[in-house]
Scaffold this motif. Structure first.
Motif, PDB file in Angstrom:
ATOM      1  N   ASP A  20       0.800  -1.219   0.000  1.00 42.41           N
ATOM      2  CA  ASP A  20       0.000   0.000   0.000  1.00 42.41           C
ATOM      3  C   ASP A  20       0.839   1.278   0.000  1.00 42.41           C
ATOM      4  OD1 ASP A  20      -2.245  -1.589  -0.020  1.00 42.41           O
ATOM      5  OD2 ASP A  20      -2.630  -1.389   2.132  1.00 42.41           O
ATOM      6  N   ILE A  68      -0.251   7.497   1.246  1.00 43.58           N
ATOM      7  CA  ILE A  68      -0.838   6.869   2.433  1.00 43.58           C
ATOM      8  C   ILE A  68      -0.542   7.771   3.618  1.00 43.58           C
ATOM      9  CG2 ILE A  68      -0.693   4.517   1.536  1.00 43.58           C
ATOM     10  CD1 ILE A  68       1.699   4.091   3.496  1.00 43.58           C
ATOM     11  N   PRO A 125      -3.483   3.047   5.248  1.00 39.33           N
ATOM     12  CA  PRO A 125      -3.067   1.788   4.630  1.00 39.33           C
ATOM     13  C   PRO A 125      -3.516   0.563   5.413  1.00 39.33           C
ATOM     14  CG  PRO A 125      -1.238   2.710   5.846  1.00 39.33           C
ATOM     15  CD  PRO A 125      -2.363   3.715   5.940  1.00 39.33           C
ATOM     16  N   TYR A 128       1.781  -1.746   4.641  1.00 43.32           N
ATOM     17  CA  TYR A 128       2.850  -1.024   3.956  1.00 43.32           C
ATOM     18  C   TYR A 128       4.221  -1.569   4.365  1.00 43.32           C
ATOM     19  CZ  TYR A 128       2.969   1.725   8.286  1.00 43.32           C
ATOM     20  OH  TYR A 128       3.033   2.124   9.600  1.00 43.32           O
ATOM     21  N   LEU A 139      -7.325  -1.382  -0.560  1.00 45.48           N
ATOM     22  CA  LEU A 139      -6.888  -0.169  -1.236  1.00 45.48           C
ATOM     23  C   LEU A 139      -7.049  -0.260  -2.746  1.00 45.48           C
ATOM     24  CD1 LEU A 139      -6.071   0.725   1.573  1.00 45.48           C
ATOM     25  CD2 LEU A 139      -4.011   1.691   0.575  1.00 45.48           C
TER      26      LEU A 139
END
Length: 184
Positions: A20, A68, A125, A128, A139
């Protein structure tokens, strides 16, 4: 398409190799692939370029950033941030970016040129940390929503756009495509 003197920069930032974390870049890629913008609008994959973005940012009057953010929301929550809220959300240090957005904007300010308007569309997010070019399913599903709000922001700032067709295809090549097979 309408003509306007306001120079609008859509800047997608993040690292596409960390799930993400690459969301902002993926939004910029999708916008560039699907839409043709008026001459006053630039779409830029800012990746993790940090201070190398100073030039494009200083040339903009209206900056729309997509990234993000850790903003105490639920995964997938979308935020429109500016001012103090922007500073708080961008100050997190869990980013893969070389230099955070605030440092880059501060450097632009020291040189005397910052956009009149800076808006961040941030999304909370899901993941990540894992290395993958695929966005999380949550996402991935949010891409159209975030693209829509960015397009509305472009219109509000005086830009315009139209859908690309076979006669006006995107010139930008996506070098690391999203692996959407992981999202099924």
């Amino acid at each position: 398409m309408s003509e306007n003197n306001t120079r609008i920069l859509i800047l997608g930032v993040g690292n596409i190799l960390y799930t993400d974390e690459g969301f902002g870049v993926r939004v910029a890629e999708e916008l560039e692939q699907r839409y043709e913008f008026s001459p006053n609008v630039t779409v830029l994959d800012g990746g993790t370029l940090g201070s190398k973005l100073i030039g494009p940012i200083m040339e903009a009057d209206y900056l729309i950033v997509v990234d993000i953010v850790l903003n105490e929301g639920k995964p997938g929550d979308v935020f429109r941030l500016l001012g103090d809220d922007l500073e708080k959300a961008c100050a997190f240090k869990n980013s893969m970016h070389q230099t955070d957005l605030l440092d880059t904007l501060a450097q632009c300010s020291l040189m005397g040129e910052v956009p009149d308007e800076v808006i961040l569309y941030g999304i909370e997010p899901v993941n990540y940390h894992d290395m993958s070019p695929a966005l999380s399913p949550e996402l991935e599903a949010k891409l159209p929503e975030v693209m829509d709000v960015v397009l509305k922001e472009v219109e509000q700032a005086g830009g315009s756009y139209s859908l690309r067709t076979d006669t006006n295809p995107a010139q930008e090549k996506i070098y690391v495509p999203r692996d959407t097979s992981q999202n099924s």
